[in-house]
Scaffold this motif. Structure first.
Motif, PDB file in Angstrom:
ATOM      1  N   THR A  33     -33.208   0.467   8.437  1.00 33.88           N
ATOM      2  CA  THR A  33     -32.117   0.630   8.627  1.00 33.88           C
ATOM      3  C   THR A  33     -31.748   0.584  10.028  1.00 33.88           C
ATOM      4  O   THR A  33     -32.260   0.988  11.085  1.00 33.88           O
ATOM      5  N   THR A  62     -24.244   8.734   6.433  1.00 34.17           N
ATOM      6  CA  THR A  62     -25.839   8.551   6.235  1.00 34.17           C
ATOM      7  C   THR A  62     -26.344   9.758   6.534  1.00 34.17           C
ATOM      8  O   THR A  62     -25.712  10.630   7.380  1.00 34.17           O
ATOM      9  N   HIS A  86     -28.308   5.908   2.482  1.00 28.07           N
ATOM     10  CA  HIS A  86     -27.017   5.311   2.741  1.00 28.07           C
ATOM     11  C   HIS A  86     -26.076   5.945   1.402  1.00 28.07           C
ATOM     12  O   HIS A  86     -26.578   5.362   0.360  1.00 28.07           O
ATOM     13  N   VAL A 104     -27.768  -4.423   5.715  1.00 30.48           N
ATOM     14  CA  VAL A 104     -27.109  -3.048   6.095  1.00 30.48           C
ATOM     15  C   VAL A 104     -26.207  -3.539   7.340  1.00 30.48           C
ATOM     16  O   VAL A 104     -26.685  -3.784   8.354  1.00 30.48           O
TER      17      VAL A 104
END
Ligand SMILES: [Zn+2]
Length: 255
Positions: A33, A62, A86, A104
């Protein structure tokens, strides 16, 4: 379960491809990510997860999960090799399944504000050490909140900062910004997720996002507020900041 944290390779990456490795109440976990989790007082990123080519699902926070403990004498104890969650709305969770390829994308305006905010409060810490002539001032910090609009630290001081010292702090911080001093982030020799922050001769452990140099912060104002007998809140505001959105890019810069 662990997520590869691409921000440690490049703090200005705004999106990445990823594969879902877990879906649960806490959120969607991917193999990698660009979204930076809440930690060290800095709020978590927000953005979108893109599924099925163009369906955008918002994530509103997050969060870092539990991993291995990194325990060394020369660094604060932190969790490493963790999953990153997330956080999406509960009704959106069913749209995700393990093995799914997604994208993402972070809200770079929010990230840029949080980054300016975090850098600004570090400059304030530098200034307080300089003005008080005392090392390791961070040990007096009892709380931190690094938000989009401002950043603050609550200090437990035997002797609080007075008006004259506050003027000097404002002067010092704004001077460092005007001088556009270089900011470096570099990992601990034994762990890439344990990061040090350096500006001029000031080095500290840091779990946040930062700018490449001080000019991006723009002029700041530092204010103080009493929160009790020995407790003092120091807040930094950056009302005229020009967000450095052009620092953010889609593909990894190899530096
Ligand atoms: Zn920090």
């Amino acid at each position: 379960m662990r997520t590869e944290k691409l921000y440690y390779e490049d703090y200005f990456l705004k999106e990445c491809e990823a594969t879902v490795i877990a879906v649960g109440k806490q959120g969607v976990v991917c193999d990698q990510t660009v979204a930076f989790p809440e930690g060290g007082g800095q709020e978590g990123d927000r953005g979108f997860l893109i599924i099925n080519e163009n369906e955008k699902i918002a994530f509103t926070d997050t969060q870092k999960g539990v991993g291995d403990v990194f325990l060394e004498q020369d660094f604060p104890t932190i969790n490493v090799n963790t999953p990153i969650y997330h956080c999406v709305a509960e009704e959106a969770l069913e749209k995700f399944e393990v093995g799914m390829k997604i994208k993402v994308c972070i809200d770079i305006e929010r990230r840029a504000r949080l980054t300016v905010s975090h850098t600004a409060i570090h400059l304030v810490l530098m200034a307080i050490e300089k003005i008080r002539g005392e090392k390791d001032i961070i040990r007096y910090v009892k709380g931190a909140a690094i938000k989009e609009e401002d950043a603050r630290l609550d200090f437990f001081f035997r002797e609080k900062l007075n008006d004259e010292q506050l003027d000097k702090i404002n002067e010092y911080v704004n001077q460092i910004i005007a001088d556009d001093c270089k900011i470096e982030l570099y990992p601990h020799a034994k762990q890439k997720e344990a990061v040090y922050w350096k500006c001029l001769d000031y080095i500290c452990a840091c779990g946040g996002t930062h700018l490449p140099s001080t000019k991006y912060v723009g002029a700041v104002s530092v204010i103080k507020k009493s929160k009790g007998k020995n407790l003092q809140r120091i807040t930094v505001k950056f009302p005229n900041v020009q967000l450095p959105l052009d620092l953010y890019h889609e593909t990894m810069s190899l530096s």
